[in-house]
Design a protein around this motif. Structure first.
Motif, PDB file in Angstrom:
ATOM      1  N   HIS A   1       0.739  -1.080  -0.169  1.00  0.00           N
ATOM      2  CA  HIS A   1       0.188   0.209  -0.046  1.00  0.00           C
ATOM      3  C   HIS A   1       0.821   1.223   0.303  1.00  0.00           C
ATOM      4  CE1 HIS A   1      -4.064  -1.912   0.186  1.00  0.00           C
ATOM      5  NE2 HIS A   1      -3.387  -2.561   1.518  1.00  0.00           N
ATOM      6  N   ALA A   2       2.128   1.320   0.828  1.00  0.00           N
ATOM      7  CA  ALA A   2       2.936   2.443   0.684  1.00  0.00           C
ATOM      8  C   ALA A   2       3.440   2.735  -0.753  1.00  0.00           C
ATOM      9  CB  ALA A   2       4.104   2.205   1.992  1.00  0.00           C
ATOM     10  N   ARG A   3       3.613   1.546  -1.419  1.00  0.00           N
ATOM     11  CA  ARG A   3       4.368   1.979  -2.710  1.00  0.00           C
ATOM     12  C   ARG A   3       3.445   2.361  -3.642  1.00  0.00           C
ATOM     13  NH1 ARG A   3       6.844  -3.281  -1.905  1.00  0.00           N
ATOM     14  NH2 ARG A   3       5.084  -4.225  -2.915  1.00  0.00           N
ATOM     15  N   GLU A   4       2.097   2.166  -3.647  1.00  0.00           N
ATOM     16  CA  GLU A   4       0.814   2.754  -4.289  1.00  0.00           C
ATOM     17  C   GLU A   4       0.368   4.018  -3.890  1.00  0.00           C
ATOM     18  OE1 GLU A   4      -0.153   1.471  -7.111  1.00  0.00           O
ATOM     19  OE2 GLU A   4       1.377  -0.372  -6.863  1.00  0.00           O
ATOM     20  N   GLY A   5       0.806   4.359  -2.597  1.00  0.00           N
ATOM     21  CA  GLY A   5       0.474   5.632  -2.167  1.00  0.00           C
ATOM     22  C   GLY A   5      -0.915   5.705  -1.371  1.00  0.00           C
ATOM     23  N   GLN A   6      -1.294   4.324  -1.123  1.00  0.00           N
ATOM     24  CA  GLN A   6      -2.553   4.255  -0.511  1.00  0.00           C
ATOM     25  C   GLN A   6      -2.503   4.343   0.940  1.00  0.00           C
ATOM     26  OE1 GLN A   6      -3.575   0.336  -2.248  1.00  0.00           O
ATOM     27  NE2 GLN A   6      -4.361   1.383  -4.162  1.00  0.00           N
ATOM     28  N   TRP A   7      -2.773   5.573   1.470  1.00  0.00           N
ATOM     29  CA  TRP A   7      -2.396   5.679   2.850  1.00  0.00           C
ATOM     30  C   TRP A   7      -3.440   5.257   3.809  1.00  0.00           C
ATOM     31  CZ3 TRP A   7       2.425   6.016   3.035  1.00  0.00           C
ATOM     32  CH2 TRP A   7       3.025   6.746   2.202  1.00  0.00           C
ATOM     33  N   LEU A   8      -4.918   5.196   3.573  1.00  0.00           N
ATOM     34  CA  LEU A   8      -5.916   4.853   4.280  1.00  0.00           C
ATOM     35  C   LEU A   8      -5.816   3.333   4.478  1.00  0.00           C
ATOM     36  CD1 LEU A   8      -8.180   5.849   6.332  1.00  0.00           C
ATOM     37  CD2 LEU A   8      -9.623   5.446   4.326  1.00  0.00           C
ATOM     38  N   PRO A   9      -5.703   2.645   3.442  1.00  0.00           N
ATOM     39  CA  PRO A   9      -5.514   1.224   3.453  1.00  0.00           C
ATOM     40  C   PRO A   9      -4.261   0.806   4.369  1.00  0.00           C
ATOM     41  CG  PRO A   9      -6.295   1.629   1.425  1.00  0.00           C
ATOM     42  CD  PRO A   9      -5.711   2.978   1.880  1.00  0.00           C
ATOM     43  N   LEU A  10      -3.235   1.693   4.106  1.00  0.00           N
ATOM     44  CA  LEU A  10      -2.055   1.143   4.816  1.00  0.00           C
ATOM     45  C   LEU A  10      -2.308   1.170   6.379  1.00  0.00           C
ATOM     46  CD1 LEU A  10       1.229   2.390   4.170  1.00  0.00           C
ATOM     47  CD2 LEU A  10       0.618   2.881   6.442  1.00  0.00           C
ATOM     48  N   PHE A  11      -2.991   2.247   6.913  1.00  0.00           N
ATOM     49  CA  PHE A  11      -3.516   2.555   8.143  1.00  0.00           C
ATOM     50  C   PHE A  11      -4.303   1.373   8.776  1.00  0.00           C
ATOM     51  CE2 PHE A  11      -5.839   4.362  11.641  1.00  0.00           C
ATOM     52  CZ  PHE A  11      -4.792   4.514  12.700  1.00  0.00           C
ATOM     53  N   ASP A  12      -5.136   0.888   7.937  1.00  0.00           N
ATOM     54  CA  ASP A  12      -6.358  -0.097   8.293  1.00  0.00           C
ATOM     55  C   ASP A  12      -5.336  -1.300   8.485  1.00  0.00           C
ATOM     56  OD1 ASP A  12      -8.367   1.519   8.240  1.00  0.00           O
ATOM     57  OD2 ASP A  12      -9.119   1.090   6.576  1.00  0.00           O
ATOM     58  N   LYS A  13      -4.537  -1.822   7.570  1.00  0.00           N
ATOM     59  CA  LYS A  13      -3.737  -2.916   7.572  1.00  0.00           C
ATOM     60  C   LYS A  13      -2.883  -3.004   8.819  1.00  0.00           C
ATOM     61  CE  LYS A  13      -5.130  -4.799   3.970  1.00  0.00           C
ATOM     62  NZ  LYS A  13      -6.383  -5.764   4.092  1.00  0.00           N
ATOM     63  N   PHE A  14      -2.332  -1.817   9.265  1.00  0.00           N
ATOM     64  CA  PHE A  14      -1.516  -1.488  10.065  1.00  0.00           C
ATOM     65  C   PHE A  14      -2.311  -1.936  11.618  1.00  0.00           C
ATOM     66  CE2 PHE A  14       0.269   1.189  13.743  1.00  0.00           C
ATOM     67  CZ  PHE A  14       1.564   0.665  13.771  1.00  0.00           C
ATOM     68  N   VAL A  15      -3.287  -1.245  11.640  1.00  0.00           N
ATOM     69  CA  VAL A  15      -3.941  -1.349  12.879  1.00  0.00           C
ATOM     70  C   VAL A  15      -4.585  -2.922  13.054  1.00  0.00           C
ATOM     71  CG1 VAL A  15      -6.193  -0.749  14.187  1.00  0.00           C
ATOM     72  CG2 VAL A  15      -4.651   0.951  13.178  1.00  0.00           C
ATOM     73  N   LEU A  16      -4.983  -3.570  11.941  1.00  0.00           N
ATOM     74  CA  LEU A  16      -5.483  -4.867  11.801  1.00  0.00           C
ATOM     75  C   LEU A  16      -4.444  -5.725  12.185  1.00  0.00           C
ATOM     76  CD1 LEU A  16      -7.886  -6.468  11.398  1.00  0.00           C
ATOM     77  CD2 LEU A  16      -7.347  -6.765   8.913  1.00  0.00           C
ATOM     78  N   GLY A  17      -3.250  -5.381  11.582  1.00  0.00           N
ATOM     79  CA  GLY A  17      -1.990  -6.250  11.787  1.00  0.00           C
ATOM     80  C   GLY A  17      -1.893  -6.407  13.288  1.00  0.00           C
ATOM     81  N   LEU A  18      -1.566  -5.275  13.989  1.00  0.00           N
ATOM     82  CA  LEU A  18      -1.230  -5.224  15.324  1.00  0.00           C
ATOM     83  C   LEU A  18      -2.251  -5.936  16.124  1.00  0.00           C
ATOM     84  CD1 LEU A  18       0.345  -1.658  15.810  1.00  0.00           C
ATOM     85  CD2 LEU A  18       1.538  -3.873  16.044  1.00  0.00           C
ATOM     86  N   VAL A  19      -3.595  -5.549  15.903  1.00  0.00           N
ATOM     87  CA  VAL A  19      -4.615  -6.341  16.494  1.00  0.00           C
ATOM     88  C   VAL A  19      -4.870  -7.697  16.483  1.00  0.00           C
ATOM     89  CG1 VAL A  19      -6.988  -6.509  16.850  1.00  0.00           C
ATOM     90  CG2 VAL A  19      -6.079  -4.538  16.759  1.00  0.00           C
ATOM     91  N   SER A  20      -4.394  -8.313  15.470  1.00  0.00           N
ATOM     92  CA  SER A  20      -4.267  -9.779  15.063  1.00  0.00           C
ATOM     93  C   SER A  20      -3.307 -10.249  15.731  1.00  0.00           C
ATOM     94  CB  SER A  20      -4.384 -10.034  13.587  1.00  0.00           C
ATOM     95  OG  SER A  20      -5.285  -9.269  12.841  1.00  0.00           O
ATOM     96  N   TRP A  21      -2.070  -9.602  15.701  1.00  0.00           N
ATOM     97  CA  TRP A  21      -0.773 -10.208  16.162  1.00  0.00           C
ATOM     98  C   TRP A  21      -0.750 -10.185  17.922  1.00  0.00           C
ATOM     99  CZ3 TRP A  21       4.171  -7.778  17.744  1.00  0.00           C
ATOM    100  CH2 TRP A  21       5.069  -8.810  17.919  1.00  0.00           C
ATOM    101  N   LEU A  22      -1.090  -8.993  18.382  1.00  0.00           N
ATOM    102  CA  LEU A  22      -0.840  -8.951  19.701  1.00  0.00           C
ATOM    103  C   LEU A  22      -2.161  -9.320  20.246  1.00  0.00           C
ATOM    104  CD1 LEU A  22       0.504  -5.211  20.001  1.00  0.00           C
ATOM    105  CD2 LEU A  22       1.788  -7.243  20.100  1.00  0.00           C
TER     106      LEU A  22
END
Length: 146
Positions: free
Chosen positions: A79-100
């Motif tokens: 998402h960062a390579r494509e400049g898609q910042w909102l999906p990037l933030f969603d994936k970041f939060v979802l990744g942390l929640v899923s993992w932690l």
């Protein structure tokens, strides 16, 4: 020694290891039955307690499930390579929640089941577990329906 009738390859008589061990156990514990009772009670309880409390820790669960975080980091990089910042933030939060949260709570859930059904006398922190599970479900549902 018992398989060779207590005789070595040169025909010499051998002491029976089993008999020596039985005599040592009888000297140390009074009888083989007392030794077996000791193993079934005190040693067994100590081993079970140590395995429950010291093997499958939260740190262990996070280390074992770290590939979940790596997967989300790959999505974030795409998402960062494509400049898609909102999906990037969603994936970041979802990744942390899923993992932690998910990884540690799944670990605790299976530990709870093991403690509950392997030994009926366990009286661990059940309300704390269900509080964490409820928080996890609320967060996952909130992220899922976003």
């Amino acid at each position: 020694c018992c398989d060779t009738q207590h005789v070595d390859e040169h025909g010499n008589q051998l002491l029976c290891d089993r008999e020596v061990l039985k005599q040592c156990v009888a000297i140390w514990f009074g009888s083989t039955q007392a030794f077996e009772d000791f193993l079934r009670t005190e040693v067994s309880q100590t081993v079970v307690r140590d395995l429950r409390e010291n093997v499958f820790t939260t740190t262990w669960a996070l280390q074992v499930t770290s590939p979940i975080l790596w997967t989300f980091m790959d999505f974030i990089a795409a998402h960062a390579r494509e400049g898609q910042w909102l999906p990037l933030f969603d994936k970041f939060v979802l990744g942390l929640v899923s993992w932690l949260l998910c990884a540690t709570n799944i670990n605790e859930f299976f530990l709870f089941l093991t403690r509950r059904y392997c030994r009926a006398s366990w009286g661990g922190p059940l309300p704390d577990f269900f509080l964490k599970l409820a928080l996890l479900l609320v967060l996952c549902l909130a992220l899922w329906f976003q």
